[in-house]
Motif scaffolding. Structure first.
Motif, PDB file in Angstrom:
ATOM      1  N   PRO A 148       0.810  -1.225   0.000  1.00  0.00           N
ATOM      2  CA  PRO A 148       0.000   0.000   0.000  1.00  0.00           C
ATOM      3  C   PRO A 148       0.839   1.269   0.000  1.00  0.00           C
ATOM      4  CG  PRO A 148      -0.168  -1.165   2.105  1.00  0.00           C
ATOM      5  CD  PRO A 148       0.520  -2.090   1.156  1.00  0.00           C
ATOM      6  N   ASN A 149       1.889   1.324   0.809  1.00  0.00           N
ATOM      7  CA  ASN A 149       2.732   2.507   0.722  1.00  0.00           C
ATOM      8  C   ASN A 149       4.216   2.201   0.828  1.00  0.00           C
ATOM      9  OD1 ASN A 149       2.427   2.195   3.611  1.00  0.00           O
ATOM     10  ND2 ASN A 149       0.595   3.448   3.383  1.00  0.00           N
ATOM     11  N   GLY A 150       4.615   1.184   0.092  1.00  0.00           N
ATOM     12  CA  GLY A 150       6.037   0.934  -0.079  1.00  0.00           C
ATOM     13  C   GLY A 150       6.736   0.431   1.173  1.00  0.00           C
ATOM     14  N   CYS A 151       8.011   0.715   1.258  1.00  0.00           N
ATOM     15  CA  CYS A 151       8.804   0.277   2.410  1.00  0.00           C
ATOM     16  C   CYS A 151       9.968   1.235   2.588  1.00  0.00           C
ATOM     17  CB  CYS A 151       9.308  -1.147   2.202  1.00  0.00           C
ATOM     18  SG  CYS A 151      10.582  -1.269   0.935  1.00  0.00           S
ATOM     19  N   HIS A 152      10.819   0.922   3.553  1.00  0.00           N
ATOM     20  CA  HIS A 152      11.941   1.827   3.839  1.00  0.00           C
ATOM     21  C   HIS A 152      12.956   1.871   2.703  1.00  0.00           C
ATOM     22  CE1 HIS A 152      13.231  -2.151   5.329  1.00  0.00           C
ATOM     23  NE2 HIS A 152      14.400  -1.780   4.846  1.00  0.00           N
ATOM     24  N   GLU A 176       8.415  17.510  15.342  1.00  0.00           N
ATOM     25  CA  GLU A 176       9.454  16.484  15.251  1.00  0.00           C
ATOM     26  C   GLU A 176      10.340  16.461  16.490  1.00  0.00           C
ATOM     27  OE1 GLU A 176      11.021  13.465  13.954  1.00  0.00           O
ATOM     28  OE2 GLU A 176      10.257  14.353  12.107  1.00  0.00           O
ATOM     29  N   ARG A 232      10.511   3.985  -0.692  1.00  0.00           N
ATOM     30  CA  ARG A 232       9.975   5.335  -0.514  1.00  0.00           C
ATOM     31  C   ARG A 232      11.048   6.411  -0.605  1.00  0.00           C
ATOM     32  NH1 ARG A 232       6.082   4.557   3.612  1.00  0.00           N
ATOM     33  NH2 ARG A 232       6.828   6.395   4.703  1.00  0.00           N
ATOM     34  N   PRO A 233      12.200   6.251   0.096  1.00  0.00           N
ATOM     35  CA  PRO A 233      13.246   7.263  -0.075  1.00  0.00           C
ATOM     36  C   PRO A 233      13.735   7.359  -1.527  1.00  0.00           C
ATOM     37  CG  PRO A 233      13.701   5.920   1.862  1.00  0.00           C
ATOM     38  CD  PRO A 233      12.560   5.265   1.136  1.00  0.00           C
ATOM     39  N   ARG A 265      15.542  13.621   7.615  1.00  0.00           N
ATOM     40  CA  ARG A 265      14.318  14.256   8.094  1.00  0.00           C
ATOM     41  C   ARG A 265      14.641  15.266   9.194  1.00  0.00           C
ATOM     42  NH1 ARG A 265      10.902   9.771   9.672  1.00  0.00           N
ATOM     43  NH2 ARG A 265      10.831  10.420  11.843  1.00  0.00           N
ATOM     44  N   GLN A 322       8.109  12.054   5.454  1.00  0.00           N
ATOM     45  CA  GLN A 322       7.929  10.708   6.014  1.00  0.00           C
ATOM     46  C   GLN A 322       8.559   9.633   5.123  1.00  0.00           C
ATOM     47  OE1 GLN A 322       7.094  10.498   9.046  1.00  0.00           O
ATOM     48  NE2 GLN A 322       6.560  12.661   9.115  1.00  0.00           N
ATOM     49  N   SER A 323       9.015  10.052   3.945  1.00  0.00           N
ATOM     50  CA  SER A 323       9.691   9.093   3.074  1.00  0.00           C
ATOM     51  C   SER A 323      11.196   9.297   3.097  1.00  0.00           C
ATOM     52  CB  SER A 323       9.173   9.215   1.641  1.00  0.00           C
ATOM     53  OG  SER A 323       7.821   8.842   1.615  1.00  0.00           O
ATOM     54  N   ARG A 324      11.634  10.071   4.051  1.00  0.00           N
ATOM     55  CA  ARG A 324      13.079  10.276   4.172  1.00  0.00           C
ATOM     56  C   ARG A 324      13.595   9.511   5.382  1.00  0.00           C
ATOM     57  NH1 ARG A 324      16.136  13.700   1.174  1.00  0.00           N
ATOM     58  NH2 ARG A 324      15.062  15.297  -0.011  1.00  0.00           N
ATOM     59  N   PHE A 325      14.817   9.006   5.234  1.00  0.00           N
ATOM     60  CA  PHE A 325      15.475   8.376   6.363  1.00  0.00           C
ATOM     61  C   PHE A 325      15.646   9.432   7.453  1.00  0.00           C
ATOM     62  CE2 PHE A 325      19.502   6.920   8.448  1.00  0.00           C
ATOM     63  CZ  PHE A 325      18.946   5.804   9.046  1.00  0.00           C
ATOM     64  N   ILE A 326      15.595   8.979   8.701  1.00  0.00           N
ATOM     65  CA  ILE A 326      15.572   9.904   9.835  1.00  0.00           C
ATOM     66  C   ILE A 326      16.645  10.995   9.751  1.00  0.00           C
ATOM     67  CG2 ILE A 326      16.955   8.284  11.245  1.00  0.00           C
ATOM     68  CD1 ILE A 326      14.226  10.708  12.502  1.00  0.00           C
TER      69      ILE A 326
END
Lengths: 108, 819
Positions: B524-528, B809, B531-532, B558, B551-555
């Motif tokens: 449904p919305n990809g994975c880690h 955040e 997405r990045p 972000r 929310q699609s960026r690695f921490i």
């Protein structure tokens, strides 16, 4: 009866994101999925205690930012072949407000 | 419509690896479609036939190699007819008939009858004591013989014969290997490598008689020896015939299915009767038959896809490689190495060291490889062979292999055969050879990805991938990674990085959900992983238009800081060209004091790292640094990191140009840009190269007459010197070329693919043409980079420290007091 605590408006958590709730027992990560479900886990990966709240949320899972362990939000279980389990807590949304219980869900 | 209660019947003839792998793949795709029954002639569940050699050698037991227990069949509601042989297929009534005369109907039939060992048509071949090497029964026979007898003869000096001979020798027998030709394993080895192999097997105690042709097997009631056509004889209490295998096509032939050497199948693994499929060693596909496991698995996947009625996959044949599973011998062979007029060879031979490498090229591509002694690069050559890479640019270094030799983290080892079980293979995750071998055997792993998932070996930095592939190949006897030519982005999709990038442009897709919808993402919305990647591709394709999805960026990207093992962060302010001032240093010192920052460290990129900052302190730390004029150093970014410089002509007595000044100019122009992976630059003021430009993504070496531009270097996981791109006379020209090069990389690179890997993939010539030769194109690239910079050159720290961006955040959502 499990006491429920109000932790804030749902919109304070981004879609596919997470926020931390501080408790005397340590941080709890509250997650929000794409479909506005919320889940709560101890903010510690069973692998090397990485903060799960900082991970990428996808589907009903989160990936730990330290070593990419993938954890099921609903149960705290690591997705196979990884092994381990993080304590989880009941969480719910009522009228746009997130509620959390500190009564650990029985470990699977 | 299918009635759920009356499932279709799938009958599988053959309870071996190919048949059961197909069933497994089918269950994954369509668990409820069929009522499945399996007929197996052997009284065991499915076992790993390729591990019979270690069982014979006493390194494993039969239980170790069982892949599917009886319980597995029960759990999946599969009826297993163990020890029941199918003797006839009645295509008219769609039934199979067993030895006992029982008839079982089928809607779909899968033939996976494998192959039989070839029995030489010589007198005495039927004597007791003469066997093949094919199944558990044969192994048990050999083990028993080894306890009672002394002399064994193995006929056949191929892979199987040598493994049998090695096993028998380990069981204490005196073994003579008889081979028809004068080269061992002639299908995999050339005469030189075959000779080296023979020598080292002789040193271990095997005897060889070759070339020699068997005339008669001697003996009255039991075998007693072998006589050859030259009249000589060898005594033997056990004769193992391992001269080859023949596809087992009897059943199919009798049923009138078209057979040649094997059962002829189409690209969808169907025989001439569309209801009947066939996979494994019994089939012939595009004139080829296969006796290794990797192709069987490829076939199984395609066949399962069709049985599951998702009929889009096709089997296009396999390229295979081979390893000999004899402990202590490193040998790798793949492809076609017969000499030919259109082929060229590169050979390295070091007899004393026991190393031999031969690489066969045709049309600038690798078509075959034979490695002996040092096989670390086997998988690397194999990958290039399968991918059809143009290797002309690396030709002069090709025979020395990939940069593997310069890789750290595994003690300089490049041969796994000699390694003990407790030798560490993966230095990142502390995984030893023994643990990998154990996981492969116990957890029935076949692919590199399996091993990564279960053991974590090579799952972090990846520098030991070659070694792990070797362990895998060594344990299983071939390259089972068999990565498809076009790698999908991740498990969420079948599309490759290139596909995704192309479709984003062609279809004007401008959000992650749009891409996923259009390209039929499976999740449904990809994975880690994906997405990045998608976020970067959209950002790089639609600058100013696409809204970055946090929310699609690695921490790290972000929160614009680097997460540490304890959940704190590190902060690295930018120091342009590595130059700082007393007031900046004072500000850094003050920040460290004020926020009790435990560690202050100088980085390799000529700046200062503040380690151990609490997340909630980040905005305040940034505010203080901003106050002193410092901005984010993007030390966390898949983007421009540092431009390292030496002091150059301003101070240095050798300096030819103002390297510091040029470095700062480049950094000021390029900072803030996002790239597929990190980009590190350096500018050295003279060829002494104090800024170490020749191991950077892009490096400049100043000379008296101008600026040499180098690129595609690396000094991390892999050590790789840069390639010389071109030389310019002026700083401005140098900047234009560096920027254009980076833009091309931004447009073509796969997410997380470093510049040197991108160069390896698309080719140096291609890049040179677009960036150096074609001036119009270069200027256009430069312009596109410059355009996108107007949207990315704003300090993310200031945005968060001053303007409250992402405030949520950095603060907890709530603090609960109650216990």
């Amino acid at each position: 009866m499990t006491p429920w605590f109000q932790v804030g408006p749902l919109d304070d958590i981004p879609h596919l994101g997470s926020r931390v709730v501080r408790t005397p027992r340590g941080n709890i990560a509250v997650f929000r999925t794409d479909g506005d479900e919320v889940f709560a886990l101890d903010d510690r990966c069973p692998h090397k205690q990485g903060p799960l709240s900082q991970g990428i949320v996808h589907g009903r899972r989160v990936t730990c930012p330290l070593h990419n362990f993938v954890i099921e939000l609903a149960t705290g279980q690591a997705v196979a072949p990884d092994q381990g389990c993080t304590p989880s807590y009941p969480a719910k949304v009522e009228d746009g407000v997130v509620w959390l219980s500190l009564q650990q869900t029985a470990a699977a | 419509m299918l009635d759920k209660t009356i499932k279709q019947k799938l009958v599988v003839i053959g309870n071996g690896m190919a048949g059961i792998r197909t069933v497994e793949a089918l269950l994954e795709r369509a668990p409820d479609l069929y009522d499945i029954s399996v007929f197996g002639a052997e009284p065991y569940g499915n076992y790993n036939r390729i591990l019979l050699s270690p069982v014979l050698a006493g390194e494993k037991t039969v239980d170790d190699i069982i892949l599917n227990t009886e319980q597995w069949y029960a759990d999946n509601q599969i009826t297993l007819h163990q020890g029941e042989t199918v003797t006839m297929i009645d295509r008219r009534t769609c039934e199979v008939v067993t030895e006992q005369g029982e008839r079982y109907p089928y809607d779909r039939l899968l033939i996976a009858t494998g192959s039989n060992p070839i029995v030489l048509p010589v007198p005495g071949a039927a004597l007791p004591g003469v066997i093949g090497f094919r199944d558990i029964k044969d192994v048990e026979h050999m083990v028993e013989a080894s306890t009672q007898h002394r002399h064994a003869v193995v006929i056949g000096g191929g892979l199987l014969g040598l493994e049998a001979a090695n096993g028998l020798m380990k069981r204490g027998m005196k073994v003579t290997v008889v081979h028809l030709l004068d080269t061992l394993m002639e299908r995999q080895l050339d005469p030189v490598a075959g000779g080296m192999l023979r020598k080292s097997l002789e040193e271990r105690g095997l005897e060889f008689k070759m070339p020699a042709q068997t005339q008669t097997i001697l003996g009255e009631t039991h075998v007693s020896g072998v006589r050859f056509t030259d009249g000589t004889e060898v005594a033997a209490d056990l004769v193992v015939m391992a001269v080859g295998i023949r596809p087992n096509i009897e059943l199919a032939k009798k049923a009138g299915l078209h057979c040649e050497r094997g059962i002829v199948v189409s690209d969808t693994m169907q025989t001439y009767d569309g209801r009947i499929y066939a996979v494994g060693e019994c089939v012939q596909h595009r004139r080829q038959t296969y006796g290794l496991v990797a192709p069987l698995f490829d076939q199984a996947k395609v066949c399962a896809n069709h049985l599951a009625m998702k009929g889009f996959a096709t089997y296009d044949g396999s390229v295979v490689s081979t390893k000999l599973k004899v402990t202590g011998i490193d040998l790798f062979s793949a492809g076609d190495f017969a000499p030919g007029p259109d082929k060229e060879e590169i050979v390295l031979q070091d007899a004393n060291r026991g190393v031999y490498k031969r690489i066969i090229l045709r049309d600038k591509k690798i078509v075959g490889t034979v490695l002996y002694g040092d096989t670390i690069d086997g998988p690397w050559y194999f990958q290039h062979m399968r991918d059809g890479t143009d290797v002309s640019h690396m030709r002069e270094r090709l025979v020395f292999g990939s940069a593997h030799l310069g890789d750290g983290g595994h003690g300089g080892q490049n041969s796994i055969a000699a390694m003990s079980d407790d030798a560490e293979i993966c230095g990142c995750n502390g995984v030893c050879k023994g643990a990998i071998v154990q996981a492969i055997s116990e957890k029935k792993l076949f692919t590199l990805d399996d091993v990564r998932a279960h053991t974590k070996a090579s799952s972090s930095c990846g520098s030991c991938t070659g070694l792990v592939e070797q362990v895998l190949a060594f344990t299983l006897g071939g390259d089972y990674s068999a990565a498809p030519k076009v790698k999908p982005v991740c498990a969420c999709t079948d599309h490759s990085h290139d596909d995704v990038r192309r479709v984003i442009v062609e279809q004007q897709l401008k959000s992650i959900p749009d891409v996923m919808r259009f390209m039929d993402w499976k999740t449904p919305n990809g994975c880690h992983s994906c997405r990045p990647a998608l976020n970067y591709y959209l950002l790089a394709t639609w600058p100013g238009e696409y809204r970055d999805d946090q929310q699609s960026r690695f921490i790290n990207e972000r929160v614009h800081a680097n997460i540490q093992k304890d959940g704190t962060y590190s902060v690295v302010p930018r120091m342009w060209g590595g130059v700082t001032t007393p007031s900046e240093l004072r500000a850094i010192a003050d920040v460290a004091d004020k926020f009790n920052i435990p560690t202050v460290k100088v980085t390799g990129g000529q700046r200062i790292d503040l380690l151990g900052v609490k997340k909630e302190d980040l905005p305040a730390v940034w505010a203080d640094l901003n106050e002193a004029g410092m901005v984010s150093g993007h030390a966390y970014a898949k983007g421009l990191r540092t431009v390292k410089t030496c002091v150059g002509s301003e101070w240095c007595r050798f300096g030819t140009q103002d390297s510091t000044g040029l470095g700062i100019k480049i950094e000021k122009f390029m900072w803030g840009s996002w790239t597929p992976a990190k980009v590190k630059l350096a500018v050295s003021g003279c060829p002494r190269n104090c800024a170490e430009s020749t191991c950077k993504d892009v490096g400049v070496i100043c000379v008296d007459s101008g600026y040499e531009i180098h690129f595609a270097g690396a000094a991390g996981l892999h050590i790789k010197g840069t390639e010389f791109l071109t030389k310019t006379a002026t700083e401005d020209e140098a900047l234009e070329i560096i920027v254009a090069l980076t833009q091309l990389y931004r447009e073509q690179g796969w997410y997380l693919e470093r510049m040197y890997k991108w160069c390896d993939r698309v080719g140096f010539d291609n890049i040179h043409k677009q960036v150096v030769d074609d001036v119009t194109n270069r200027k256009a690239l430069f312009e596109r980079f410059a355009y996108s910079q107007q949207f990315s050159q704003s300090d993310p720290w200031a945005a968060r420290a001053r303007r409250g961006v992402d405030r949520n955040e950095f603060t907890p959502m709530a603090e609960l007091e109650l216990a």
